[in-house]
Design an enzyme around this catalytic site. Structure first.
Site, PDB file in Angstrom:
ATOM      1  N   ASP A  51       0.840  -1.202   0.000  1.00 45.14           N
ATOM      2  CA  ASP A  51       0.000   0.000   0.000  1.00 45.14           C
ATOM      3  C   ASP A  51       0.876   1.254   0.000  1.00 45.14           C
ATOM      4  OD1 ASP A  51       0.893  -0.219   2.588  1.00 45.14           O
ATOM      5  OD2 ASP A  51      -1.085  -0.086   3.525  1.00 45.14           O
ATOM      6  N   SER A  52       2.222   1.050  -0.014  1.00 47.33           N
ATOM      7  CA  SER A  52       3.136   2.176  -0.250  1.00 47.33           C
ATOM      8  C   SER A  52       2.921   2.730  -1.656  1.00 47.33           C
ATOM      9  CB  SER A  52       4.591   1.736  -0.062  1.00 47.33           C
ATOM     10  OG  SER A  52       4.857   0.545  -0.775  1.00 47.33           O
ATOM     11  N   ASP A  90      -1.046  -6.027  -0.170  1.00 47.36           N
ATOM     12  CA  ASP A  90      -1.490  -5.397   1.073  1.00 47.36           C
ATOM     13  C   ASP A  90      -2.998  -5.193   1.086  1.00 47.36           C
ATOM     14  OD1 ASP A  90       0.478  -4.897   2.991  1.00 47.36           O
ATOM     15  OD2 ASP A  90       1.268  -3.169   1.895  1.00 47.36           O
ATOM     16  N   LYS A 120      -1.370  -9.388   2.804  1.00 45.56           N
ATOM     17  CA  LYS A 120      -0.653  -8.955   4.009  1.00 45.56           C
ATOM     18  C   LYS A 120      -1.536  -7.970   4.756  1.00 45.56           C
ATOM     19  CE  LYS A 120       3.149  -6.012   3.893  1.00 45.56           C
ATOM     20  NZ  LYS A 120       2.696  -4.855   4.692  1.00 45.56           N
ATOM     21  N   GLU A 122      -1.660  -5.496   8.663  1.00 43.22           N
ATOM     22  CA  GLU A 122      -0.875  -4.950   9.766  1.00 43.22           C
ATOM     23  C   GLU A 122      -1.549  -5.230  11.102  1.00 43.22           C
ATOM     24  OE1 GLU A 122      -0.156  -0.779   9.023  1.00 43.22           O
ATOM     25  OE2 GLU A 122       0.747  -1.176   7.062  1.00 43.22           O
ATOM     26  N   GLU A 189       8.942  -4.162  10.785  1.00 48.14           N
ATOM     27  CA  GLU A 189       9.390  -2.859  10.278  1.00 48.14           C
ATOM     28  C   GLU A 189       9.923  -1.984  11.405  1.00 48.14           C
ATOM     29  OE1 GLU A 189       6.730  -0.955   7.534  1.00 48.14           O
ATOM     30  OE2 GLU A 189       7.895   0.907   7.510  1.00 48.14           O
TER      31      GLU A 189
HETATM   32  O1  KIV Z   1       3.571  -1.139   1.673  1.00 47.63           O
HETATM   33  C1  KIV Z   1       4.769  -1.458   1.773  1.00 47.63           C
HETATM   34  O2  KIV Z   1       5.617  -1.117   0.935  1.00 47.63           O
HETATM   35  C2  KIV Z   1       5.176  -2.239   2.936  1.00 47.63           C
HETATM   36  C3  KIV Z   1       6.650  -2.451   3.143  1.00 47.63           C
HETATM   37  C4  KIV Z   1       7.226  -1.265   3.769  1.00 47.63           C
HETATM   38  C5  KIV Z   1       6.919  -3.689   3.915  1.00 47.63           C
HETATM   39  O3  KIV Z   1       4.357  -2.658   3.695  1.00 47.63           O
END
Ligand code: KIV
Length: 271
Positions: A51-52, A90, A120, A122, A189
């Protein structure tokens, strides 16, 4: 050792085997077809459609605004490019917290509409019910602990997490919860290297670090950061392997120059 050419397709089982034989796991983000193709051809083990994308693709300050539809768009572009890596997507903010049914529905949409291999999310205990429900549908889940960017407004800063024993203990408990649920790996992280080492002695699933030291089973970085496309973000853990910002800018400047001076196209470049 660099790329293991014996591995034709990385699966969650392959990752567990890699951990057992002490082979480090490489992971990078990708959000589009062209970049994912290069990253996969290079032999990366895991591609994270993170989600980055909210930051590096869409220019938002945080990861919170990205939507499920946008994540599915990015993930399906990546899936079309990849033949070897395991693809993790994510779950975006707001699509799994507090409602395990929505977590399952969101994960099913990601798997069905993009063709990715896993999701994934959190958090630890707070998302246990969601993790259980997603796993019960046969969808592999990767956890994410430590600095969890979707909770940035709760933390208030992007500083290192779990430096104090109290928070470290909670993080260890969360890692056990995720492992006991059946997660296939956990991203750690921005936590102290000593804490990762402690976790490594207790947790049997692969631990993938970003700013979590060397005593983990693998490493992950955001592609645009390690390629030097982004410049404003420079945490200690980030190693830049290229300066693509400079390269791309200079190529574009050369192109503009050639167009303006009528050098491009030349006789051989036309019909
Ligand atoms: O969204 C992302 O890029 C991440 C990484 C920082 C692990 O979750």
């Amino acid at each position: 050792m660099s790329v293991n050419l014996d591995i034709k397709r990385v699966t969650t089982h392959v990752l567990q085997e890699m951990k057992q034989r002490g082979e480090k796991i490489s992971m990078l983000t990708a959000y589009d077809f062209s970049m994912a193709k290069i990253v996969d051809e290079a032999g990366i083990d895991i591609i994270l459609v993170g989600d980055s994308a909210s930051n590096v693709m869409a220019g938002h300050e945080t990861t919170l605004p990205i939507t499920l539809d946008q994540m599915i768009y990015h993930a399906s572009s990546v899936v079309r490019a990849v033949t070897r890596a395991l693809i993790v997507v994510d779950l975006p903010f707001g699509n799994y917290q507090g409602n395990s049914k929505e977590a399952l529905n969101s994960s099913i949409r990601i798997m069905k509409e993009s063709g990715a291999h896993s999701v994934k999310l959190e958090g630890g205990k707070q998302v246990k019910e969601s993790v259980d429900r997603i796993l019960s549908a046969g969808i592999p889940v990767m956890g994410h602990l430590g600095l969890t960017p979707q909770a940035i407004y709760k933390f208030g800063t992007y500083e290192v997490r779990a430096k104090e024993e109290e928070e470290a203990k909670l993080l260890i408990e969360d890692a056990h919860v995720l492992e006991d649920c059946g997660c296939f790996a956990i991203v750690l992280e921005k936590i102290p290297a000593k804490l990762s080492e402690r976790l490594g002695k207790e947790i049997k699933i692969p631990l993938i670090g970003i700013g979590a030291g060397s005593e983990v089973d693998g490493q992950v970085l955001v592609l645009h950061d390690m390629l030097g496309i982004t410049r404003e973000f420079s945490p200690r853990f980030l190693r830049r392997y290229a300066n693509l910002h400079k390269e791309i800018k200079s190529a574009v400047e050369n192109y503009i120059h050639d167009v303006k001076t009528r050098d491009f196209p030349n006789k051989k470049e036309q019909y």
